[in-house]
Design an enzyme around this catalytic site. Sequence first.
Site, PDB file in Angstrom:
ATOM      1  N   HIS A   1      -0.754  -5.247  -2.779  1.00  0.00           N
ATOM      2  CA  HIS A   1      -1.992  -4.495  -3.053  1.00  0.00           C
ATOM      3  C   HIS A   1      -3.053  -4.819  -1.999  1.00  0.00           C
ATOM      4  O   HIS A   1      -3.693  -3.911  -1.453  1.00  0.00           O
ATOM      5  CB  HIS A   1      -2.520  -4.835  -4.450  1.00  0.00           C
ATOM      6  CG  HIS A   1      -3.858  -4.228  -4.719  1.00  0.00           C
ATOM      7  ND1 HIS A   1      -4.024  -2.943  -5.177  1.00  0.00           N
ATOM      8  CD2 HIS A   1      -5.117  -4.719  -4.546  1.00  0.00           C
ATOM      9  CE1 HIS A   1      -5.307  -2.671  -5.288  1.00  0.00           C
ATOM     10  NE2 HIS A   1      -6.007  -3.727  -4.918  1.00  0.00           N
TER      11      HIS A   1
ATOM     12  N   HIS B   1      -5.277  -2.386   0.999  1.00  0.00           N
ATOM     13  CA  HIS B   1      -6.671  -2.453   1.452  1.00  0.00           C
ATOM     14  C   HIS B   1      -6.846  -2.532   2.969  1.00  0.00           C
ATOM     15  O   HIS B   1      -7.718  -1.856   3.527  1.00  0.00           O
ATOM     16  CB  HIS B   1      -7.346  -3.715   0.883  1.00  0.00           C
ATOM     17  CG  HIS B   1      -7.836  -3.579  -0.522  1.00  0.00           C
ATOM     18  ND1 HIS B   1      -9.018  -2.960  -0.834  1.00  0.00           N
ATOM     19  CD2 HIS B   1      -7.311  -4.003  -1.704  1.00  0.00           C
ATOM     20  CE1 HIS B   1      -9.215  -3.008  -2.160  1.00  0.00           C
ATOM     21  NE2 HIS B   1      -8.190  -3.635  -2.706  1.00  0.00           N
TER      22      HIS B   1
ATOM     23  N   GLU C   1     -11.177   1.271  -4.160  1.00  0.00           N
ATOM     24  CA  GLU C   1      -9.951   1.144  -4.973  1.00  0.00           C
ATOM     25  C   GLU C   1      -9.272   2.492  -5.230  1.00  0.00           C
ATOM     26  O   GLU C   1      -8.053   2.584  -5.183  1.00  0.00           O
ATOM     27  CB  GLU C   1     -10.267   0.457  -6.309  1.00  0.00           C
ATOM     28  CG  GLU C   1     -10.698  -0.996  -6.183  1.00  0.00           C
ATOM     29  CD  GLU C   1      -9.569  -1.946  -5.785  1.00  0.00           C
ATOM     30  OE1 GLU C   1      -8.394  -1.559  -5.869  1.00  0.00           O
ATOM     31  OE2 GLU C   1      -9.877  -3.074  -5.366  1.00  0.00           O
TER      32      GLU C   1
ATOM     33  N   SER D   1      -1.243   1.693  -3.114  1.00  0.00           N
ATOM     34  CA  SER D   1      -0.237   0.674  -3.460  1.00  0.00           C
ATOM     35  C   SER D   1       0.458   0.960  -4.782  1.00  0.00           C
ATOM     36  O   SER D   1       1.265   0.160  -5.231  1.00  0.00           O
ATOM     37  CB  SER D   1      -0.875  -0.724  -3.482  1.00  0.00           C
ATOM     38  OG  SER D   1      -1.837  -0.811  -4.517  1.00  0.00           O
TER      39      SER D   1
HETATM   40 FE   LIG Z   1      -8.079  -3.894  -4.798  1.00  0.00          FE
END
Ligand SMILES: [Fe+2]
Length: 250
Positions: free
Chosen positions: A123, A128, A169, A188
């Site tokens: 993730h 990111h 996010e 993700s």
């Molecule tokens: Fe995150």
Amino acid sequence: MSTATLSTAAPYLIEQDYSAYTEEQHSVWAELVRRVLPELRRHAAREYLEGFEIIGLQEDRLPELAAVSARLAPRTGWNSTPVSGFLPAPAFFEMLASRRFPTTTWLRSRESLEYTPEPDIFHDVFGHVPMHAHPVFADFLERYGRVCAAIADAGVLEKLGRLFWYTVEFGVIRQEGETKVYGSGLISSHGECLNVVEGHCAIHDFLLDEVLATRVKVDELHKLLFAVRSFDEIYEAMHEAERRALRGCL
Ligand SMILES: [Fe+2]
């Protein structure tokens, strides 16, 4: 920038023991990438895909954070800094304000490919870090950390948390007439990404008032997300949110 500049976050900093990863873990990483990359080649924002190349992510080996940071630093000054796990908010904001992205080093097991309750290295790095190679996104994220680090009011921080949630996010962007994903939670997660690209989620234009008024739900697929037309919009939204916070009217 040295980690010596961090105080609140200092207890959470660790080293990444890269040689400790097993072949099974590298294989799980490869499986995770294989599950989502074909969709992302079609549906991820071009800035994400460019970032993926810039930071040198490999499809079949776990990333070495020092190598990722070495490629990122000359572009935007961001660094992918290993931490022991989920950080308390003040430590998290302190790290963002100094362009250090708190990055976990553990990897989910093969039995939980789709979901982990806490972020893992897939993730954090796959989801990111590619966006941190984009200069405007990079500036936005640092500003977000700086502003939040100076705020104590929990209600204001919750509102700013919504701005983070619906950009960093779960952000989407309109490019070439299509909705493209760039938020790490979409990148993700195979299920979250399909939920958007198959049209099961409403997409509104990104308007700060609506974003700040939309509660975050963590236990179900999203029914509403917000699309920017360029990353300049999230940078400007951050400054508007900061102005409102300073005036006490966020
Ligand atoms: Fe995150």
